[in-house]
Every structure is written in C-alpha cells, then in structure tokens.
Design an enzyme around this catalytic site. Structure first.
Site, PDB file in Angstrom:
ATOM      1  CD  GLU A 193       7.980 -51.611 -32.187  1.00  0.00           C
ATOM      2  OE1 GLU A 193       6.879 -50.971 -32.058  1.00  0.00           O
ATOM      3  OE2 GLU A 193       8.279 -51.674 -33.674  1.00  0.00           O
TER       4      GLU A 193
ATOM      5  CD  GLN B 119       3.751 -43.967 -32.321  1.00  0.00           C
ATOM      6  OE1 GLN B 119       3.638 -44.207 -33.473  1.00  0.00           O
ATOM      7  NE2 GLN B 119       4.743 -44.321 -31.531  1.00  0.00           N
TER       8      GLN B 119
ATOM      9  CG  HIS C   5       0.725 -47.875 -37.283  1.00  0.00           C
ATOM     10  ND1 HIS C   5       0.464 -47.127 -36.323  1.00  0.00           N
ATOM     11  CD2 HIS C   5       1.064 -48.946 -37.282  1.00  0.00           C
ATOM     12  CE1 HIS C   5       0.970 -47.889 -35.255  1.00  0.00           C
ATOM     13  NE2 HIS C   5       1.304 -49.293 -35.826  1.00  0.00           N
TER      14      HIS C   5
ATOM     15  CG  ASP D 241       3.828 -52.131 -37.691  1.00  0.00           C
ATOM     16  OD1 ASP D 241       3.023 -51.439 -37.103  1.00  0.00           O
ATOM     17  OD2 ASP D 241       5.100 -52.367 -36.975  1.00  0.00           O
TER      18      ASP D 241
ATOM     19  CG  HIS E 273       0.260 -54.347 -35.694  1.00  0.00           C
ATOM     20  ND1 HIS E 273       0.367 -54.367 -33.963  1.00  0.00           N
ATOM     21  CD2 HIS E 273       0.967 -53.219 -36.013  1.00  0.00           C
ATOM     22  CE1 HIS E 273       0.932 -53.261 -33.913  1.00  0.00           C
ATOM     23  NE2 HIS E 273       1.306 -52.654 -34.847  1.00  0.00           N
TER      24      HIS E 273
ATOM     25  CG  HIS F  24       2.399 -50.509 -30.402  1.00  0.00           C
ATOM     26  ND1 HIS F  24       0.959 -50.457 -30.985  1.00  0.00           N
ATOM     27  CD2 HIS F  24       2.927 -50.395 -31.950  1.00  0.00           C
ATOM     28  CE1 HIS F  24       0.833 -50.097 -32.178  1.00  0.00           C
ATOM     29  NE2 HIS F  24       2.223 -50.287 -32.984  1.00  0.00           N
TER      30      HIS F  24
ATOM     31  CD1 TRP G 205       8.418 -46.399 -36.617  1.00  0.00           C
ATOM     32  CD2 TRP G 205       6.827 -45.685 -37.840  1.00  0.00           C
ATOM     33  NE1 TRP G 205       8.256 -45.469 -35.891  1.00  0.00           N
ATOM     34  CE2 TRP G 205       6.865 -44.929 -36.525  1.00  0.00           C
ATOM     35  CE3 TRP G 205       5.614 -45.422 -38.700  1.00  0.00           C
ATOM     36  CZ2 TRP G 205       6.101 -43.998 -36.005  1.00  0.00           C
ATOM     37  CZ3 TRP G 205       4.666 -44.330 -38.046  1.00  0.00           C
ATOM     38  CH2 TRP G 205       4.921 -43.465 -36.637  1.00  0.00           C
TER      39      TRP G 205
HETATM   40 FE   FE2 Z   1       2.725 -50.810 -34.993  1.00  0.00          FE
END
Ligand code: FE2
Length: 405
Positions: free
Chosen positions: A211, A150, A59, A307, A57, A208, A313
């Site tokens: 979350e 997203q 990005h 991630d 996982h 996802h 993030w």
């Molecule tokens: Fe993610």
C-alpha cells in the site's frame, strides 16, 4: 405453508419479475410460478433483490473515531492512530463504536464484514472488544477478524507473541503489512513467517500489501511465491496492492500477474481510501488503484472493500457499498454493462467467496440472507444507490428504520 414470499422482484439473474419463497429461514423456490400461501408476503414489484453486501476489508477497531488527518496521507493516519491507541483506546470503546457501525451497515444491507484488528497493542483491547461483538452478533451478521500488526510484525519485540495470542483468543485470519516493516528484508521475512503460521494453524491469510506509491514495492510477488510453496492456493488475499498501479507494465503483465494467478491470490482493493491516500508523491498524480480489469482477465477473484469510515484514514463513508464499487468502476474504466455487472460481484459473491461464506447466495437451498432495493433492476440500484426497502436475515424481515417484523 411458507414463512415468507417476496413477489414480483428482479434479481441479477432474472430480468423478468419472479417470486422467491422462504421456509425455515432458507430459500426453497425461485421462479415465475405462483408461490404458495405464506405467513408473510412482501410485494416486491418495482424492486430488485440481491444477496447481501459483503465488505471483505474493514477496520472496526478504528471506525467512528473521527480522528482528523490534515495531510491526507497513510503515514499521518498510522501516526494519529498510534497516538489514539496510547491515549484513549479501550475494549469498551472499540465495542461501542464497532457495534454502532455494524447496526448502520446492516441497515444498508451489509451482512458480512471481514475486519482487521490491530494486534500491536500489548493488551489486545481491539481484539477483546471485537471478539465480544462477534459473539453478540452471532447469527445476525458474519464477522471475520484478521490479526493485523499495524505497526509491523517486527515493529516491536512482542508483536509476534501478541499476534499469536490474538489467534488463540479466536481471531480468525492471519494479517500482515510487509511494506511497513523496518526494512524491505523484514517485509520479505514477515511474509514467510506469517504464511507459515497460517499454514500451521489451517487459517486464511489477508495481507495489507504494497500500500504505497513505490513501484518497486513488490512484496506481492513474495506473497504469491510463499502461497504456492505452502500449498495455500485460494486461501490468501492481497489487500490494497496500490504499488501495482505504477509498476513497470512488462513486469506486471509478464511476471507478476501470472505468479498471482498461479497462487490463486484474491485481491481486495479499497477504492475510496486508495484514491484518497495514494498518489501524493507522484507527478502527474496517479490514481493509486490496482489494475482490476487485468486481474479479472487473469481469473483472480476481486473484491472492493470500504476499509475505513470516519477514522484516521478516511473521514467520510456511510456503509454504502455501491459508492465503494463505483469509485473502482470509474478509476478502472469498468463502465460497460458487462463490466458493471462484474463489479456487482465485487461487493457480493466475490468477497463472500474470499471469506469462505458457504451458505451465501440468492439460490435455492441457501439461507435467506437478502436485501431488497427500491429500483427495478440491479443496474438502477447501483446507479442510484437505491434505498434499502428490506434487509432479510435467515427469513426474518427488517425494514431499515423499524425493528424486526
Ligand atoms: Fe486496511
């Protein structure tokens, strides 16, 4: 004549030193017996050998953007990423940052990455840049891309078409984000549509899911039910599911986990990000981590993903999968020796299974994709975040900091 022999190493399955022999890029022998003559020999005494790390996982489209996030919330991260997409994103920009990260990741022993790619951009610049990188790294690193809406599958009138177009371009896996849809009902509907899409195209799905700190966010229940309805058992991943950290224990243990087990969902937690972004709105502040021990006990496949690194993030990280694993081990009370051994699988064989990597593993007959660590056992390697002595890909030896030998 062998191509490569690594002598005197331990492995997760061999606490006494053994030799590993490689010919034509594949492992041909593992054991205590003397290895035959080889073109190249690595003296592995004092080191342990692992199959490569797998990050299921990530990005890659936002990595290394260094976009600040003052509040440390998921919401600000999404908003800041949206602003960046509007102002600065280009296929070349994505390609260059992702390539720089993949080089860093390879040097740290990661040889497979599943990356989500945002498909809410009408020009699909992220997909374009990452598909180019995947082509370039073919054979060197396994890159799997997830079409990730997203801002929501219903977050814009054209997202549906863009997601389809990304799959047509060669993106591998169907993504989703039900908790970020306009309403709960939209989230439910998105899962039906997205899993039907995965079934129609014969693709894996990675969502996802939930979350959020909201214990009533139960989209994972729908994800499991749709997985069973469409016969997709074993082909669907629930990423994050942080709401399970605060769900009612009766519902979780008596209803949800059996449903997830029936669907053979795999669970990908992202400990560094979940602990950082979650728990803001509860008192006492909870850990925002899915109960991985309960999931493991139910037979679910669990992986730990990085991630994000230096993006809207998460500002930290350096492709150290042991660091990822250890946050999950701490918050999940997984510190017994057997538990830590199980955690090693969450950054190696489990994510490899989730990604469907068929030629993976430290076993005779598999491709010689390996990582040699400067520690006498897997436990010491984990404990010390051991230095990578060598990264081996198809029998080719790379020493981090040097070019291929
Ligand atoms: Fe993610």
């Amino acid at each position: 004549m062998l191509d490569l022999v690594i002598t005197g190493v331990t492995t997760p399955h061999h606490s006494d030193p053994i030799n590993v022999s490689v010919r034509d890029g594949s492992i041909v022998a593992i054991g205590r017996g003397p290895a035959g003559p080889a073109r190249e020999t690595i003296d592995g005494r004092g080191c342990c050998l692992l199959p490569p790390f797998v990050d299921a996982h990530f990005h890659l489209d936002s990595v290394l953007t260094r976009i600040p996030n003052a509040s440390g919330t998921l919401r600000e991260g999404i908003d800041n990423w949206a602003a960046y997409k509007k102002a600065s994103l280009s296929a070349e920009d994505v390609y260059a940052r992702a390539k720089a990260y993949c080089e860093q990741a390879f040097a740290m022993g990661i040889q497979a990455i599943r990356s989500h790619v945002d498909v809410c951009d009408p020009a699909l610049r992220g997909a374009e840049g990452l598909l180019e990188l995947r082509r370039e790294l073919d054979g060197k690193m396994d890159i799997q891309l997830v079409a990730f809406p997203q801002d929501g599958y219903y977050g814009g009138p054209d997202v549906n078409a863009q997601l389809h177009r990304a799959l047509d371009m060669g993106v591998d896996v169907v993504g989703g984000i039900p908790h970020n849809e306009p309403t709960y009902g939209h989230g439910t509907e998105s899962l039906r549509e997205l899993l039907e899409l995965a079934a129609d195209r014969g693709l894996l799905a990675d969502i996802h899911c939930d979350e959020t700190d909201d214990p009533h966010s139960r989209h994972v229940e729908t994800l499991a039910a749709q997985t069973v309805r469409l016969g997709l058992q074993g082909r669907v991943s629930a990423s994050h599911i942080t709401s399970t950290a605060v769900m009612d224990p009766y519902y979780l243990s008596r209803r949800l986990i059996p449903l997830m087990a029936a669907a053979q969902l795999s669970v990908i937690v992202n400990p560094l990000i979940n602990v950082h972004l979650g728990g803001h709105f509860s008192h006492p502040m909870h850990r925002a981590m899915a109960p991985i021990r309960d999931f493991m006990d139910a037979g679910l496949t669990i992986a730990c993903g990085q991630d994000c690194i230096e993006d809207p993030w998460y500002p930290l990280g350096y492709a150290e999968m042991f660091e990822v694993l250890k946050m999950a081990a701490h918050t999940g009370h997984m510190m017994g020796l057997d538990a830590l051994r199980a955690m090693l699988d969450t950054i190696t064989v489990n994510p490899a299974r989730i990604m469907g990597l068929t030629d993976y593993g430290l076993e005779t007959g598999r491709r010689a994709h390996l990582v040699l660590l400067d520690a006498p056992t897997w436990f010491d390697a984990m404990r010390t975040n051991a230095r990578r002595v060598a990264v081996i890909r198809g029998g080719e030896v790379y020493r981090p900091g040097r070019s291929a030998e």
